[in-house]
Design a protein around this motif. Structure first.
Motif, PDB file in Angstrom:
ATOM      1  N   PHE A 162       0.868  -1.182   0.000  1.00 52.28           N
ATOM      2  CA  PHE A 162       0.000   0.000   0.000  1.00 52.28           C
ATOM      3  C   PHE A 162       0.898   1.222   0.000  1.00 52.28           C
ATOM      4  O   PHE A 162       1.745   1.388   0.876  1.00 52.28           O
ATOM      5  CB  PHE A 162      -0.895   0.010   1.241  1.00 52.28           C
ATOM      6  CG  PHE A 162      -1.738   1.247   1.390  1.00 52.28           C
ATOM      7  CD1 PHE A 162      -2.906   1.395   0.670  1.00 52.28           C
ATOM      8  CD2 PHE A 162      -1.345   2.266   2.248  1.00 52.28           C
ATOM      9  CE1 PHE A 162      -3.688   2.546   0.801  1.00 52.28           C
ATOM     10  CE2 PHE A 162      -2.113   3.412   2.389  1.00 52.28           C
ATOM     11  CZ  PHE A 162      -3.293   3.554   1.660  1.00 52.28           C
ATOM     12  N   LYS A 163       0.724   2.057  -0.998  1.00 56.41           N
ATOM     13  CA  LYS A 163       1.514   3.278  -1.117  1.00 56.41           C
ATOM     14  C   LYS A 163       0.621   4.477  -0.849  1.00 56.41           C
ATOM     15  O   LYS A 163      -0.425   4.643  -1.487  1.00 56.41           O
ATOM     16  CB  LYS A 163       2.124   3.368  -2.523  1.00 56.41           C
ATOM     17  CG  LYS A 163       2.999   4.598  -2.730  1.00 56.41           C
ATOM     18  CD  LYS A 163       3.593   4.603  -4.137  1.00 56.41           C
ATOM     19  CE  LYS A 163       4.463   5.833  -4.357  1.00 56.41           C
ATOM     20  NZ  LYS A 163       5.001   5.899  -5.740  1.00 56.41           N
ATOM     21  N   ASP A 164       1.018   5.312   0.087  1.00 58.76           N
ATOM     22  CA  ASP A 164       0.195   6.458   0.474  1.00 58.76           C
ATOM     23  C   ASP A 164       0.753   7.761  -0.068  1.00 58.76           C
ATOM     24  O   ASP A 164       1.909   8.103   0.199  1.00 58.76           O
ATOM     25  CB  ASP A 164       0.083   6.565   1.993  1.00 58.76           C
ATOM     26  CG  ASP A 164      -0.780   7.748   2.394  1.00 58.76           C
ATOM     27  OD1 ASP A 164      -1.939   7.811   1.939  1.00 58.76           O
ATOM     28  OD2 ASP A 164      -0.305   8.625   3.141  1.00 58.76           O
ATOM     29  N   GLY A 165      -0.079   8.484  -0.820  1.00 61.50           N
ATOM     30  CA  GLY A 165       0.303   9.795  -1.320  1.00 61.50           C
ATOM     31  C   GLY A 165      -0.628  10.889  -0.849  1.00 61.50           C
ATOM     32  O   GLY A 165      -0.725  11.944  -1.460  1.00 61.50           O
ATOM     33  N   VAL A 166      -1.328  10.625   0.263  1.00 62.91           N
ATOM     34  CA  VAL A 166      -2.326  11.576   0.782  1.00 62.91           C
ATOM     35  C   VAL A 166      -1.847  12.264   2.054  1.00 62.91           C
ATOM     36  O   VAL A 166      -1.972  13.467   2.219  1.00 62.91           O
ATOM     37  CB  VAL A 166      -3.674  10.869   1.028  1.00 62.91           C
ATOM     38  CG1 VAL A 166      -4.682  11.826   1.659  1.00 62.91           C
ATOM     39  CG2 VAL A 166      -4.227  10.314  -0.273  1.00 62.91           C
ATOM     40  N   GLY A 167      -1.318  11.475   2.991  1.00 60.93           N
ATOM     41  CA  GLY A 167      -0.786  12.069   4.214  1.00 60.93           C
ATOM     42  C   GLY A 167      -1.777  12.165   5.356  1.00 60.93           C
ATOM     43  O   GLY A 167      -1.591  12.961   6.276  1.00 60.93           O
ATOM     44  N   ASN A 168      -2.848  11.364   5.319  1.00 61.64           N
ATOM     45  CA  ASN A 168      -3.793  11.320   6.430  1.00 61.64           C
ATOM     46  C   ASN A 168      -3.209  10.411   7.502  1.00 61.64           C
ATOM     47  O   ASN A 168      -3.327   9.192   7.442  1.00 61.64           O
ATOM     48  CB  ASN A 168      -5.148  10.796   5.944  1.00 61.64           C
ATOM     49  CG  ASN A 168      -6.208  10.787   7.033  1.00 61.64           C
ATOM     50  OD1 ASN A 168      -5.902  10.650   8.221  1.00 61.64           O
ATOM     51  ND2 ASN A 168      -7.457  10.932   6.645  1.00 61.64           N
ATOM     52  N   MET A 169      -2.586  10.999   8.492  1.00 59.21           N
ATOM     53  CA  MET A 169      -1.852  10.210   9.479  1.00 59.21           C
ATOM     54  C   MET A 169      -2.775   9.403  10.389  1.00 59.21           C
ATOM     55  O   MET A 169      -2.392   8.338  10.876  1.00 59.21           O
ATOM     56  CB  MET A 169      -0.933  11.110  10.304  1.00 59.21           C
ATOM     57  CG  MET A 169       0.068  11.897   9.453  1.00 59.21           C
ATOM     58  SD  MET A 169       0.924  10.882   8.207  1.00 59.21           S
ATOM     59  CE  MET A 169       2.427  10.481   9.078  1.00 59.21           C
ATOM     60  N   GLU A 170      -3.983   9.879  10.603  1.00 56.41           N
ATOM     61  CA  GLU A 170      -4.932   9.096  11.400  1.00 56.41           C
ATOM     62  C   GLU A 170      -5.273   7.801  10.662  1.00 56.41           C
ATOM     63  O   GLU A 170      -5.259   6.717  11.259  1.00 56.41           O
ATOM     64  CB  GLU A 170      -6.205   9.902  11.654  1.00 56.41           C
ATOM     65  CG  GLU A 170      -7.243   9.141  12.467  1.00 56.41           C
ATOM     66  CD  GLU A 170      -8.491   9.967  12.733  1.00 56.41           C
ATOM     67  OE1 GLU A 170      -9.507   9.358  13.116  1.00 56.41           O
ATOM     68  OE2 GLU A 170      -8.453  11.197  12.560  1.00 56.41           O
ATOM     69  N   PHE A 171      -5.554   7.917   9.356  1.00 56.86           N
ATOM     70  CA  PHE A 171      -5.830   6.716   8.563  1.00 56.86           C
ATOM     71  C   PHE A 171      -4.637   5.779   8.572  1.00 56.86           C
ATOM     72  O   PHE A 171      -4.784   4.564   8.763  1.00 56.86           O
ATOM     73  CB  PHE A 171      -6.180   7.099   7.121  1.00 56.86           C
ATOM     74  CG  PHE A 171      -6.232   5.919   6.182  1.00 56.86           C
ATOM     75  CD1 PHE A 171      -7.400   5.208   6.021  1.00 56.86           C
ATOM     76  CD2 PHE A 171      -5.100   5.507   5.481  1.00 56.86           C
ATOM     77  CE1 PHE A 171      -7.457   4.101   5.182  1.00 56.86           C
ATOM     78  CE2 PHE A 171      -5.138   4.399   4.645  1.00 56.86           C
ATOM     79  CZ  PHE A 171      -6.324   3.689   4.488  1.00 56.86           C
ATOM     80  N   ASN A 172      -3.448   6.324   8.338  1.00 60.65           N
ATOM     81  CA  ASN A 172      -2.251   5.490   8.270  1.00 60.65           C
ATOM     82  C   ASN A 172      -1.988   4.759   9.582  1.00 60.65           C
ATOM     83  O   ASN A 172      -1.624   3.578   9.592  1.00 60.65           O
ATOM     84  CB  ASN A 172      -1.036   6.341   7.886  1.00 60.65           C
ATOM     85  CG  ASN A 172      -1.058   6.750   6.428  1.00 60.65           C
ATOM     86  OD1 ASN A 172      -1.426   5.961   5.571  1.00 60.65           O
ATOM     87  ND2 ASN A 172      -0.672   7.977   6.140  1.00 60.65           N
ATOM     88  N   THR A 173      -2.181   5.437  10.686  1.00 58.45           N
ATOM     89  CA  THR A 173      -1.972   4.811  11.989  1.00 58.45           C
ATOM     90  C   THR A 173      -2.944   3.657  12.184  1.00 58.45           C
ATOM     91  O   THR A 173      -2.556   2.547  12.576  1.00 58.45           O
ATOM     92  CB  THR A 173      -2.150   5.844  13.109  1.00 58.45           C
ATOM     93  OG1 THR A 173      -1.204   6.904  12.943  1.00 58.45           O
ATOM     94  CG2 THR A 173      -1.956   5.208  14.478  1.00 58.45           C
ATOM     95  N   GLU A 174      -4.219   3.909  11.887  1.00 56.28           N
ATOM     96  CA  GLU A 174      -5.236   2.875  12.076  1.00 56.28           C
ATOM     97  C   GLU A 174      -5.000   1.700  11.130  1.00 56.28           C
ATOM     98  O   GLU A 174      -5.141   0.540  11.522  1.00 56.28           O
ATOM     99  CB  GLU A 174      -6.630   3.458  11.858  1.00 56.28           C
ATOM    100  CG  GLU A 174      -7.052   4.449  12.933  1.00 56.28           C
ATOM    101  CD  GLU A 174      -8.448   5.001  12.703  1.00 56.28           C
ATOM    102  OE1 GLU A 174      -8.990   4.786  11.598  1.00 56.28           O
ATOM    103  OE2 GLU A 174      -8.988   5.640  13.613  1.00 56.28           O
ATOM    104  N   ALA A 175      -4.656   1.996   9.872  1.00 60.94           N
ATOM    105  CA  ALA A 175      -4.466   0.943   8.878  1.00 60.94           C
ATOM    106  C   ALA A 175      -3.285   0.043   9.240  1.00 60.94           C
ATOM    107  O   ALA A 175      -3.375  -1.182   9.163  1.00 60.94           O
ATOM    108  CB  ALA A 175      -4.273   1.551   7.492  1.00 60.94           C
ATOM    109  N   VAL A 176      -2.176   0.661   9.642  1.00 57.49           N
ATOM    110  CA  VAL A 176      -0.991  -0.132  10.007  1.00 57.49           C
ATOM    111  C   VAL A 176      -1.283  -1.000  11.224  1.00 57.49           C
ATOM    112  O   VAL A 176      -0.899  -2.178  11.275  1.00 57.49           O
ATOM    113  CB  VAL A 176       0.227   0.781  10.265  1.00 57.49           C
ATOM    114  CG1 VAL A 176       1.386  -0.020  10.843  1.00 57.49           C
ATOM    115  CG2 VAL A 176       0.660   1.475   8.975  1.00 57.49           C
ATOM    116  N   GLN A 177      -1.978  -0.446  12.198  1.00 55.99           N
ATOM    117  CA  GLN A 177      -2.300  -1.219  13.394  1.00 55.99           C
ATOM    118  C   GLN A 177      -3.264  -2.353  13.082  1.00 55.99           C
ATOM    119  O   GLN A 177      -3.161  -3.451  13.643  1.00 55.99           O
ATOM    120  CB  GLN A 177      -2.903  -0.304  14.475  1.00 55.99           C
ATOM    121  CG  GLN A 177      -1.941   0.716  15.042  1.00 55.99           C
ATOM    122  CD  GLN A 177      -0.722   0.072  15.679  1.00 55.99           C
ATOM    123  OE1 GLN A 177      -0.832  -0.897  16.416  1.00 55.99           O
ATOM    124  NE2 GLN A 177       0.455   0.606  15.387  1.00 55.99           N
TER     125      GLN A 177
END
Length: 311
Positions: A162-177
């Motif tokens: 999954f490559k992120d080019g948006v920068g929504n850190m709340e989403f990224n934190t939840e998704a990784v967890q």
């Protein structure tokens, strides 16, 4: 036995689509670009993606580029392609990639449409399942996923990253967890070295590097310092190289591509500075500013001499 799948890791190389002054594809320039990335230690090559002007390539040009790069790399590192746009083109590009012997593809967003989550799921699922190649989803622009949609896509064995080019850190934190090491987490933000420290703390260990096309040793030095907790070197590289280049990049839409070609031209790589509309070339004053930054960067951080092994 099933296929053992693994996404490319570390610093990902994204070559450009070198063009002659008349706009024709320059395969010799592409060959030089690939050689430079491989000699610089890049651990994978992603051809015909955003930096490779996928949006402006004909399907025949796409096929020629993919076949040329797969042949040149010859298994030394994984080769991924870009696929995307309208679903028919994306499926054809996936088929071309598989027939050429690529290892996988990065799925870029569909264009123009603001899709629903089920529409995005169906689009991505169709591409991911169309071949047995490994697939990476690129979140940006018109492809913004919820964590539920991404989790559903994880049921497809071909999906590896999954490559992120948006920068929504709340989403990224939840998704990784939520998903953990089921996927490789890739920072795809503009000039990813700017944000990689924040992403690293979330569990992202891989990123695409625009500057690796012309100063890969500095990208490598930055990433090594980040991994080793060397905050002093990270700050110095940010202040002296990364943030000044990023400042130029933000001044005009399209510099995500044309500024890369300008940097490559400055360091002597034979790729030219020609881009296809709607991307515009770098303004002369911005070119000179970039040149000054790179000259100073190469003076302060010279390219390491290659060691020759004696048998």
């Amino acid at each position: 036995m099933g296929i053992k799948r693994q996404s490319p890791t570390g610093i990902l190389g994204f070559p450009v689509a070198p063009l002659k002054e008349n706009g024709e594809l320059d395969l010799k320039g592409l060959e030089a670009n690939i050689d430079f990335l491989l000699e610089s230690g890049l651990q994978s090559v992603f051809v015909a993606c955003g930096a490779g002007e996928l949006h402006a390539l004909t399907q025949e040009e796409y096929k020629v580029m993919v076949e040329a790069v797969v042949k040149q790399v010859d298994g030394r590192v994984p080769v991924y392609t870009g696929v995307g746009g309208n679903i028919s083109h994306a499926l054809e590009q996936a088929e071309i990639s598989e027939e050429a012997g690529a290892d996988g593809y990065l799925i870029l967003p569909p264009y123009l449409i603001d899709p629903s989550q089920d529409g995005l799921y169906n689009y991505l699922k169709a591409i991911i399942e169309s071949t047995d190649l490994s697939a990476i989803v690129y979140q940006r622009d018109k492809c913004i996923l919820t964590k539920e949609t991404l989790l559903a896509l994880c049921e497809l064995p071909q999906l590896v990253g999954f490559k992120d080019g948006v920068g929504n850190m709340e989403f990224n934190t939840e998704a990784v967890q939520l998903i953990g090491d089921r996927l490789e987490w890739i920072n795809g933000m503009p000039l990813a070295e700017v944000t990689m420290a924040a992403y690293y703390n979330l569990g992202y260990r891989t990123y695409s590097s625009a500057i690796s096309n012309y100063i890969p040793h500095i990208s490598a030095k930055y990433f090594e310092a980040l991994q080793q907790g060397d905050g002093k070197t990270v700050r110095e590289l940010h202040e002296e190289v990364i943030l000044p280049i990023h400042s130029i990049r933000k001044r005009k839409e399209g510099y995500a591509v044309s500024l890369i070609k300008a940097g490559m031209n400055i360091v002597g790589l034979p790729v030219g500075t020609t881009v296809r509309p709607p991307i515009a070339p770098v303004e002369p004053e911005h070119y000179e500013e970039l040149k000054g930054i790179l000259e100073k960067a190469l003076e302060n951080y010279p390219v390491p001499e290659k060691t020759v092994e004696v048998s």
